[in-house]
Design a protein around this motif. Structure first.
Motif, PDB file in Angstrom:
ATOM      1  N   LYS A   1       4.027  -1.443   4.912  1.00 54.81           N
ATOM      2  CA  LYS A   1       3.815  -1.077   3.512  1.00 54.81           C
ATOM      3  C   LYS A   1       4.801  -1.842   2.656  1.00 54.81           C
ATOM      4  O   LYS A   1       5.967  -1.970   2.999  1.00 54.81           O
TER       5      LYS A   1
ATOM      6  N   LEU B   1       2.167  -5.719  -6.559  1.00 55.37           N
ATOM      7  CA  LEU B   1       1.930  -5.307  -5.170  1.00 55.37           C
ATOM      8  C   LEU B   1       0.661  -5.950  -4.609  1.00 55.37           C
ATOM      9  O   LEU B   1       0.642  -6.409  -3.464  1.00 55.37           O
ATOM     10  N   LYS B   2      -0.387  -6.012  -5.409  1.00 53.52           N
ATOM     11  CA  LYS B   2      -1.638  -6.606  -4.933  1.00 53.52           C
ATOM     12  C   LYS B   2      -1.482  -8.103  -4.682  1.00 53.52           C
ATOM     13  O   LYS B   2      -1.999  -8.623  -3.692  1.00 53.52           O
TER      14      LYS B   2
ATOM     15  N   PRO C   1      -5.982   0.051  -1.785  1.00 55.00           N
ATOM     16  CA  PRO C   1      -5.407   0.175  -3.128  1.00 55.00           C
ATOM     17  C   PRO C   1      -3.931   0.581  -3.075  1.00 55.00           C
ATOM     18  O   PRO C   1      -3.420   0.980  -2.032  1.00 55.00           O
ATOM     19  N   VAL C   2      -3.300   0.491  -4.219  1.00 54.43           N
ATOM     20  CA  VAL C   2      -1.907   0.909  -4.363  1.00 54.43           C
ATOM     21  C   VAL C   2      -1.852   2.425  -4.263  1.00 54.43           C
ATOM     22  O   VAL C   2      -2.700   3.129  -4.813  1.00 54.43           O
ATOM     23  N   GLU C   3      -0.857   2.928  -3.551  1.00 58.44           N
ATOM     24  CA  GLU C   3      -0.656   4.375  -3.405  1.00 58.44           C
ATOM     25  C   GLU C   3       0.532   4.778  -4.269  1.00 58.44           C
ATOM     26  O   GLU C   3       1.598   4.176  -4.177  1.00 58.44           O
TER      27      GLU C   3
ATOM     28  N   LYS D   1       3.373   2.023  -3.496  1.00 59.10           N
ATOM     29  CA  LYS D   1       3.353   1.329  -2.211  1.00 59.10           C
ATOM     30  C   LYS D   1       1.939   0.818  -1.966  1.00 59.10           C
ATOM     31  O   LYS D   1       0.983   1.355  -2.508  1.00 59.10           O
ATOM     32  N   ILE D   2       1.850  -0.214  -1.130  1.00 63.29           N
ATOM     33  CA  ILE D   2       0.535  -0.721  -0.753  1.00 63.29           C
ATOM     34  C   ILE D   2       0.556  -1.089   0.731  1.00 63.29           C
ATOM     35  O   ILE D   2       1.490  -1.739   1.188  1.00 63.29           O
TER      36      ILE D   2
ATOM     37  N   GLU E   1       1.246  -2.476 -10.030  1.00 61.25           N
ATOM     38  CA  GLU E   1       0.073  -2.614  -9.167  1.00 61.25           C
ATOM     39  C   GLU E   1      -0.300  -4.079  -8.983  1.00 61.25           C
ATOM     40  O   GLU E   1      -0.624  -4.508  -7.877  1.00 61.25           O
TER      41      GLU E   1
ATOM     42  N   ARG F   1       0.408  -8.467  -1.455  1.00 58.90           N
ATOM     43  CA  ARG F   1      -0.483  -8.176  -0.319  1.00 58.90           C
ATOM     44  C   ARG F   1      -1.397  -9.365  -0.038  1.00 58.90           C
ATOM     45  O   ARG F   1      -1.576  -9.782   1.107  1.00 58.90           O
TER      46      ARG F   1
END
Length: 137
Positions: A3, A33-34, A65-67, A74-75, A30, A37
């Motif tokens: 993560k 993070l994306k 998706p982002v949590e 987190k992702i 977001e 990833r």
């Protein structure tokens, strides 16, 4: 599966400045993070090329998706172990049968997600996403 979370020097100050500007911090977080990833998944796809026989491990790459948990984002990244990604573990760490190496560990695959260069690049990607917003005001 690993993560990612937002973590680089100056993050707190950047968030504070963005709040003052009225910028949408959640949206920027977001995006950061994306993009991180996607960078890791791209590296993993390249590193998996020599091992890609059935395609099952590649299909298990997370595109989740982002949590959010309060103010922590987190992702999930990497291979989904429960859905076809188990082989990635054997490839990254290698295997032994009665103490004799059977499958040699693939350090390129391991580094694609956990390596020092990857971690530095992730911090750079995240930092850049926040700087873009602050620069454009």
């Amino acid at each position: 599966m690993a993560k990612l979370k937002l973590d680089f020097s100056g993050l707190d100050k950047m968030i504070e400045d963005m709040h003052k500007m009225g910028a949408n911090v959640k949206e920027v977080a977001e995006s950061a993070l994306k993009k991180s990833r996607d960078y890791i998944n791209s590296n993993l796809e390249s590193a998996m090329t020599p091992h890609n026989r059935s395609g099952e491990t590649m299909k298990s790459l997370k595109d989740a998706p982002v949590e959010w948990s309060g103010t922590v984002a987190k992702i999930p990244v990497g291979f989904d172990i429960k859905n076809g990604g188990m082989a990635s573990i054997f490839l990254m760490y290698g295997t032994k049968v009665f103490g004799t190496p059977r499958v040699k560990k693939d350090t390129k695959l391991y580094s694609a997600i956990y390596g020092k260069k990857t971690k530095e690049k992730i911090k750079e990607i995240m930092s850049e996403e926040f700087r873009k917003v602050l620069k454009n005001g």
